[in-house]
Motif scaffolding. Structure first.
Motif, PDB file in Angstrom:
ATOM      1  N   TRP A 139       1.569 -11.269  -2.700  1.00  0.00           N
ATOM      2  CA  TRP A 139       1.340  -9.981  -2.023  1.00  0.00           C
ATOM      3  C   TRP A 139       2.943  -9.551  -1.837  1.00  0.00           C
ATOM      4  O   TRP A 139       3.929 -10.289  -1.880  1.00  0.00           O
ATOM      5  CB  TRP A 139       0.726 -10.268  -0.613  1.00  0.00           C
ATOM      6  CG  TRP A 139       1.189 -11.229   0.138  1.00  0.00           C
ATOM      7  CD1 TRP A 139       0.905 -12.700   0.054  1.00  0.00           C
ATOM      8  CD2 TRP A 139       2.173 -11.441   1.047  1.00  0.00           C
ATOM      9  NE1 TRP A 139       1.434 -13.790   0.863  1.00  0.00           N
ATOM     10  CE2 TRP A 139       2.194 -12.957   1.558  1.00  0.00           C
ATOM     11  CE3 TRP A 139       3.044 -10.236   1.904  1.00  0.00           C
ATOM     12  CZ2 TRP A 139       3.270 -13.057   2.454  1.00  0.00           C
ATOM     13  CZ3 TRP A 139       4.069 -11.017   2.805  1.00  0.00           C
ATOM     14  CH2 TRP A 139       3.984 -12.271   3.024  1.00  0.00           C
ATOM     15  N   GLY A 140       3.056  -8.239  -1.370  1.00  0.00           N
ATOM     16  CA  GLY A 140       4.296  -7.571  -1.178  1.00  0.00           C
ATOM     17  C   GLY A 140       4.266  -7.144   0.410  1.00  0.00           C
ATOM     18  O   GLY A 140       3.454  -6.382   0.738  1.00  0.00           O
ATOM     19  N   ALA A 141       5.351  -7.619   1.106  1.00  0.00           N
ATOM     20  CA  ALA A 141       5.454  -7.197   2.292  1.00  0.00           C
ATOM     21  C   ALA A 141       5.434  -5.533   2.680  1.00  0.00           C
ATOM     22  O   ALA A 141       5.011  -5.381   3.718  1.00  0.00           O
ATOM     23  CB  ALA A 141       6.669  -7.987   3.172  1.00  0.00           C
ATOM     24  N   LYS A 142       5.912  -4.764   1.751  1.00  0.00           N
ATOM     25  CA  LYS A 142       5.831  -3.498   1.881  1.00  0.00           C
ATOM     26  C   LYS A 142       4.330  -2.662   1.675  1.00  0.00           C
ATOM     27  O   LYS A 142       4.372  -1.513   1.696  1.00  0.00           O
ATOM     28  CB  LYS A 142       6.957  -2.800   0.954  1.00  0.00           C
ATOM     29  CG  LYS A 142       8.231  -3.065   1.514  1.00  0.00           C
ATOM     30  CD  LYS A 142       9.350  -2.437   0.754  1.00  0.00           C
ATOM     31  CE  LYS A 142      10.551  -2.759   1.321  1.00  0.00           C
ATOM     32  NZ  LYS A 142      11.916  -1.991   0.757  1.00  0.00           N
ATOM     33  N   ASP A 143       3.629  -3.525   1.173  1.00  0.00           N
ATOM     34  CA  ASP A 143       2.181  -3.143   0.987  1.00  0.00           C
ATOM     35  C   ASP A 143       1.410  -3.056   2.165  1.00  0.00           C
ATOM     36  O   ASP A 143       1.469  -4.100   2.962  1.00  0.00           O
ATOM     37  CB  ASP A 143       1.626  -4.117   0.085  1.00  0.00           C
ATOM     38  CG  ASP A 143      -0.184  -3.459  -0.535  1.00  0.00           C
ATOM     39  OD1 ASP A 143      -0.498  -2.540  -0.065  1.00  0.00           O
ATOM     40  OD2 ASP A 143      -0.399  -4.416  -1.262  1.00  0.00           O
ATOM     41  N   ARG A 144       0.971  -1.843   2.484  1.00  0.00           N
ATOM     42  CA  ARG A 144       0.184  -1.616   3.791  1.00  0.00           C
ATOM     43  C   ARG A 144      -1.059  -2.670   3.989  1.00  0.00           C
ATOM     44  O   ARG A 144      -1.293  -2.994   5.241  1.00  0.00           O
ATOM     45  CB  ARG A 144      -0.335  -0.269   3.960  1.00  0.00           C
ATOM     46  CG  ARG A 144       0.665   0.785   4.235  1.00  0.00           C
ATOM     47  CD  ARG A 144       0.341   2.124   4.369  1.00  0.00           C
ATOM     48  NE  ARG A 144      -0.763   2.389   3.592  1.00  0.00           N
ATOM     49  CZ  ARG A 144      -0.766   3.724   2.884  1.00  0.00           C
ATOM     50  NH1 ARG A 144       0.083   4.442   3.197  1.00  0.00           N
ATOM     51  NH2 ARG A 144      -1.766   3.684   2.115  1.00  0.00           N
TER      52      ARG A 144
ATOM     53  N   LYS B 297       9.212  -9.938   0.188  1.00  0.00           N
ATOM     54  CA  LYS B 297       9.562  -9.120   1.130  1.00  0.00           C
ATOM     55  C   LYS B 297       9.804  -7.630   0.653  1.00  0.00           C
ATOM     56  O   LYS B 297       9.610  -6.785   1.386  1.00  0.00           O
ATOM     57  CB  LYS B 297      10.966  -9.609   1.707  1.00  0.00           C
ATOM     58  CG  LYS B 297      10.798 -10.743   2.414  1.00  0.00           C
ATOM     59  CD  LYS B 297      11.995 -11.266   3.304  1.00  0.00           C
ATOM     60  CE  LYS B 297      11.893 -12.507   4.017  1.00  0.00           C
ATOM     61  NZ  LYS B 297      12.897 -13.024   4.449  1.00  0.00           N
ATOM     62  N   ARG B 298      10.416  -7.530  -0.707  1.00  0.00           N
ATOM     63  CA  ARG B 298      10.755  -6.185  -1.185  1.00  0.00           C
ATOM     64  C   ARG B 298       9.709  -5.423  -1.956  1.00  0.00           C
ATOM     65  O   ARG B 298       9.961  -4.264  -2.283  1.00  0.00           O
ATOM     66  CB  ARG B 298      12.218  -6.382  -1.898  1.00  0.00           C
ATOM     67  CG  ARG B 298      13.249  -6.964  -1.042  1.00  0.00           C
ATOM     68  CD  ARG B 298      14.451  -6.892  -1.996  1.00  0.00           C
ATOM     69  NE  ARG B 298      15.545  -6.230  -1.188  1.00  0.00           N
ATOM     70  CZ  ARG B 298      16.613  -6.037  -1.622  1.00  0.00           C
ATOM     71  NH1 ARG B 298      17.083  -6.316  -3.022  1.00  0.00           N
ATOM     72  NH2 ARG B 298      17.720  -5.363  -0.971  1.00  0.00           N
ATOM     73  N   ALA B 299       8.586  -6.246  -2.181  1.00  0.00           N
ATOM     74  CA  ALA B 299       7.576  -5.560  -3.030  1.00  0.00           C
ATOM     75  C   ALA B 299       6.605  -4.957  -2.175  1.00  0.00           C
ATOM     76  O   ALA B 299       6.331  -5.228  -1.128  1.00  0.00           O
ATOM     77  CB  ALA B 299       7.046  -6.801  -3.843  1.00  0.00           C
ATOM     78  N   GLY B 300       6.067  -3.891  -2.984  1.00  0.00           N
ATOM     79  CA  GLY B 300       4.809  -3.090  -2.319  1.00  0.00           C
ATOM     80  C   GLY B 300       3.625  -3.592  -2.984  1.00  0.00           C
ATOM     81  O   GLY B 300       3.407  -4.812  -3.440  1.00  0.00           O
ATOM     82  N   HIS B 301       2.758  -2.352  -3.334  1.00  0.00           N
ATOM     83  CA  HIS B 301       1.523  -2.799  -3.829  1.00  0.00           C
ATOM     84  C   HIS B 301       1.597  -2.691  -5.465  1.00  0.00           C
ATOM     85  O   HIS B 301       1.593  -2.000  -6.318  1.00  0.00           O
ATOM     86  CB  HIS B 301       0.802  -1.514  -3.390  1.00  0.00           C
ATOM     87  CG  HIS B 301      -0.825  -1.738  -3.637  1.00  0.00           C
ATOM     88  ND1 HIS B 301      -1.605  -2.586  -3.111  1.00  0.00           N
ATOM     89  CD2 HIS B 301      -1.642  -1.228  -5.032  1.00  0.00           C
ATOM     90  CE1 HIS B 301      -2.904  -2.780  -3.880  1.00  0.00           C
ATOM     91  NE2 HIS B 301      -2.635  -1.914  -5.063  1.00  0.00           N
TER      92      HIS B 301
END
Length: 127
Positions: A68-73, A98-102
């Protein structure tokens, strides 16, 4: 069908799911109905109660990587999935970026392949 075309069974079968596909892969894993050697869920998957009940009864428990990415809601769903797996004594590999999203990053895919090839031996989950 693919194994028939190849003329022999695959050495390993590993299921990858991304986003909604990861929620579906989670459902398949928790029910233990597929003769597979491992799962990787990327930016999806859930630790919902109904899945926890199914997981607690499942006998086939191939290794699972939850990425998972920490920037993914929605990343809290994946964190909850990793926690749920620990509660039912099905230890996952949890990989938060930490820097990844969805997304499904190259680094996460490489980590999943390394983890699953190492942990998902062909004899680990005999159907």
């Amino acid at each position: 069908e693919l194994e028939q075309r190849a003329g022999r069974p695959f050495e390993r079968v590993i299921v990858f799911g991304f986003s909604n596909g990861a929620y579906y892969a989670t459902s398949l894993a928790m029910r233990g109905r597929l003769p597979v050697h491992g799962y990787a869920m990327f930016a999806g998957g859930s630790g919902a109660r109904y899945l926890e009940r199914a997981a607690s009864r499942t006998k086939q428990r191939p290794p699972i990587l939850v990425a998972w990415g920490a920037k993914d809601r929605a990343h809290r769903d994946q964190v909850a999935l990793a926690r749920m797996l620990k509660r039912v004594r099905w230890p996952p590999q949890s990989l938060g970026e930490k820097r990844a999203g969805h997304t499904m990053t190259d680094a996460a895919v490489a980590a999943a392949v390394r983890f699953l090839i190492k942990r998902a031996s062909p004899s680990a989950t005999t159907p």
